[in-house]
Each structure stands twice: as structure tokens, then as C-alpha cells.
Motif scaffolding. Sequence first.
Motif, PDB file in Angstrom:
ATOM      1  N   GLU A  41       1.074  14.418  -2.867  1.00 31.23           N
ATOM      2  CA  GLU A  41       0.747  15.198  -1.677  1.00 31.23           C
ATOM      3  C   GLU A  41      -0.197  14.429  -0.754  1.00 31.23           C
ATOM      4  O   GLU A  41      -0.046  14.446   0.471  1.00 31.23           O
ATOM      5  CB  GLU A  41       0.114  16.532  -2.066  1.00 31.23           C
ATOM      6  N   THR A  42      -1.166  13.720  -1.357  1.00 34.81           N
ATOM      7  CA  THR A  42      -2.137  12.956  -0.572  1.00 34.81           C
ATOM      8  C   THR A  42      -1.461  11.805   0.150  1.00 34.81           C
ATOM      9  O   THR A  42      -1.678  11.590   1.350  1.00 34.81           O
ATOM     10  CB  THR A  42      -3.249  12.406  -1.495  1.00 34.81           C
ATOM     11  N   ALA A  43      -0.629  11.056  -0.579  1.00 28.81           N
ATOM     12  CA  ALA A  43       0.055   9.906   0.015  1.00 28.81           C
ATOM     13  C   ALA A  43       1.025  10.350   1.109  1.00 28.81           C
ATOM     14  O   ALA A  43       1.086   9.737   2.182  1.00 28.81           O
ATOM     15  CB  ALA A  43       0.788   9.126  -1.068  1.00 28.81           C
ATOM     16  N   ILE A  44       1.774  11.422   0.841  1.00 32.22           N
ATOM     17  CA  ILE A  44       2.754  11.905   1.818  1.00 32.22           C
ATOM     18  C   ILE A  44       2.061  12.433   3.066  1.00 32.22           C
ATOM     19  O   ILE A  44       2.521  12.209   4.192  1.00 32.22           O
ATOM     20  CB  ILE A  44       3.651  12.994   1.191  1.00 32.22           C
ATOM     21  N   ASN A  78       4.651  -9.606  -5.521  1.00 28.41           N
ATOM     22  CA  ASN A  78       3.669  -9.448  -4.446  1.00 28.41           C
ATOM     23  C   ASN A  78       4.171  -8.576  -3.304  1.00 28.41           C
ATOM     24  O   ASN A  78       3.399  -8.272  -2.391  1.00 28.41           O
ATOM     25  CB  ASN A  78       3.280 -10.831  -3.903  1.00 28.41           C
ATOM     26  N   ASN A  79       5.435  -8.215  -3.349  1.00 24.78           N
ATOM     27  CA  ASN A  79       5.988  -7.340  -2.313  1.00 24.78           C
ATOM     28  C   ASN A  79       5.881  -5.861  -2.688  1.00 24.78           C
ATOM     29  O   ASN A  79       6.488  -5.008  -2.051  1.00 24.78           O
ATOM     30  CB  ASN A  79       7.451  -7.707  -2.017  1.00 24.78           C
ATOM     31  N   ILE A  80       5.093  -5.567  -3.733  1.00 23.60           N
ATOM     32  CA  ILE A  80       4.836  -4.177  -4.135  1.00 23.60           C
ATOM     33  C   ILE A  80       3.392  -3.807  -3.806  1.00 23.60           C
ATOM     34  O   ILE A  80       2.459  -4.515  -4.188  1.00 23.60           O
ATOM     35  CB  ILE A  80       5.084  -3.956  -5.639  1.00 23.60           C
ATOM     36  N   GLN A  81       3.224  -2.689  -3.114  1.00 19.75           N
ATOM     37  CA  GLN A  81       1.894  -2.106  -2.889  1.00 19.75           C
ATOM     38  C   GLN A  81       1.809  -0.818  -3.680  1.00 19.75           C
ATOM     39  O   GLN A  81       2.520   0.147  -3.389  1.00 19.75           O
ATOM     40  CB  GLN A  81       1.665  -1.821  -1.397  1.00 19.75           C
ATOM     41  N   LEU A  82       0.973  -0.803  -4.713  1.00 19.13           N
ATOM     42  CA  LEU A  82       0.834   0.377  -5.560  1.00 19.13           C
ATOM     43  C   LEU A  82      -0.347   1.205  -5.081  1.00 19.13           C
ATOM     44  O   LEU A  82      -1.466   0.712  -4.996  1.00 19.13           O
ATOM     45  CB  LEU A  82       0.653  -0.028  -7.021  1.00 19.13           C
ATOM     46  N   ILE A  83      -0.084   2.457  -4.780  1.00 21.82           N
ATOM     47  CA  ILE A  83      -1.122   3.386  -4.353  1.00 21.82           C
ATOM     48  C   ILE A  83      -1.372   4.380  -5.473  1.00 21.82           C
ATOM     49  O   ILE A  83      -0.457   5.082  -5.907  1.00 21.82           O
ATOM     50  CB  ILE A  83      -0.711   4.140  -3.072  1.00 21.82           C
ATOM     51  N   LYS A  84      -2.596   4.437  -5.954  1.00 21.87           N
ATOM     52  CA  LYS A  84      -2.963   5.396  -6.989  1.00 21.87           C
ATOM     53  C   LYS A  84      -3.442   6.665  -6.280  1.00 21.87           C
ATOM     54  O   LYS A  84      -4.557   6.747  -5.771  1.00 21.87           O
ATOM     55  CB  LYS A  84      -4.062   4.794  -7.874  1.00 21.87           C
ATOM     56  N   ALA A  85      -2.574   7.659  -6.224  1.00 16.77           N
ATOM     57  CA  ALA A  85      -2.899   8.914  -5.542  1.00 16.77           C
ATOM     58  C   ALA A  85      -1.878   9.958  -5.946  1.00 16.77           C
ATOM     59  O   ALA A  85      -0.789   9.628  -6.421  1.00 16.77           O
ATOM     60  CB  ALA A  85      -2.867   8.722  -4.018  1.00 16.77           C
ATOM     61  N   GLN A  86      -2.212  11.208  -5.776  1.00 14.04           N
ATOM     62  CA  GLN A  86      -1.224  12.258  -5.969  1.00 14.04           C
ATOM     63  C   GLN A  86      -0.240  12.223  -4.802  1.00 14.04           C
ATOM     64  O   GLN A  86      -0.588  11.833  -3.677  1.00 14.04           O
ATOM     65  CB  GLN A  86      -1.901  13.619  -6.083  1.00 14.04           C
TER      66      GLN A  86
END
Length: 270
Positions: free
Chosen positions: A163-166, A153-161
Motif C-alpha cells: 500500500e505504501t509503495a503503490i 544491478n537492474n533490480i531496485q528492491l524496496i522494503k515496504a508494504q
Amino acid sequence: MYFQLKSYLTFLFRSQNQHGLHSPFVYDLVTKCFYDRSDYKDYKLIKNYRNDLLSNKDQIEVKDFGAGSRVFKSNLRPVFSIAKNAGITLHRAKLLYRITNYLNIKNALELGTSLGIASSAIASNRTTQLITVEGCEETARIARQQIKKYDLNNIQLIKAQFETAISQLSSNIEQQTTNNKPQTSEKFDLIYFDGNHQKQATLDYFSKLLPTAHNNSVFIFDDIHWSPEMEEAWEEIKSNPKVQVTIDNFQWGLVFFRKEQAKQHFTIRV
């Protein structure tokens, strides 16, 4: 393949173990972390997480970003094959866990979740909060299933390229700086770069994420000897004025920003 063999032989010629290390910080890191042979209880979770994927015969369609794959000829790939050929090895996963544990990592960022094996290694230490970014829909889906199954539960997964996340992270930093607000929420103790093994992309990610580092942060770059251009990227990173200490263990390049350290570069067998 010839290039990597040549690079490895060069690495062996230049590398050393703990003997002759004149930096107390690096000596302790090598002897107490890299060469730590303790059997940590959290290794069981990492091993089970990985073995679970190695037994998964489902096929998924993978969208490659960056340099692509040297192993796979098709985008339709069995999960077990991805885990075996593209995922981090158990040996490396254990080392990543030890680094996270030894350096007391609280906030971490990972670029390139894949199936989440490295994610599980970082987040097995439950005091670590991990944001992990994956661009491929299908691998992200499998990783989400695994993360939920193992109660990470201490992982947050972001589905994105990437460049977008950065860009979003960089935007948050700029906004906080403009407003003179504390930046602790956007500072990372560890950033693990494991995707898009191309020179310019690697340097761009490094440059944009540099403001998220603090004095005791560590950046880990995967596959620094993947290609001539990745070696060029690694040399440019080493020469950055904010970089004080680097360690090349062939698979990874570790970067430290400790202002109290003399600028030194190490090549160490693990």
C-alpha cells in the motif's frame, strides 16, 4: 485443496492450446513465447539463483501479509523450504523470463519479492529495469543478498508494504498529470502481482496501478484460482473497460490493454 482441484478440472475442460486461436497477437504469443523450447543462456542464472536458495538451511522469521500460507504453520521457516514451497517453480520462472524477453519489457514492477526468484527471471534480461516490493524484513534481506551475489544491478528492491509503495507511485502519477509532465518514468511495461491473495486487496492494487499502464503493458496476476474470492477478483478485472485481452493459464492471469484488439478472454494450457 478440494476447491483448487475442482477449479483445475474446470480449467482443463475449458482450456485450449494454440489451435483455434483467432487472435494473431495471442497466437504468436502462445507459439513463439509460451511454447518456445529454446535453451536460453540466461536460464542458467535463474537456475543457479534458485538452487542456491534450495541449499540454504538458515532459518528466518517471516511476517506474512494478506492471505498467509497454506504450507507453513510457523513464522520461523528454513530458506530452502520457502524457496521450494512458496517460491516460483523453475518452469514458471523460465516462462516469466520468456514473456519479459518476447514483449521487450523495459520497465517492470513486482509486488511480492519473497526471495527474489521471480525477480531474477524478470531481470535476467539486463535491458529490463525492475522495481520489486517486499514487506517482510527477513525475506527482503535474503533477496538483497542474492541480488548482489548475482550482480543483478537492474533490480531496485524496496522494503515496504504494498500500500505504501503503490501510494507513492500513484502520487507521482497524479503530480505529473497535474503538471502536464511526460509520464514515461512511471509507466510500466509489466507488473507482476504476487502477494496478498485476497480479493479486495488485489482489486485495490489493480485499480491504483491502472494509470501506470500503457497500451502495450501486461499485468500478470499470480494464483488467480487460489480461492473463490480470488476467482471473483479475476472476473472483475476481466470485465474492466480498459482490459481488452486476458489469458488464464491457471496459475496466472495475464491482462493486456491493447485498444486495437477486440475484447477476448482465453484459457490456455502452458
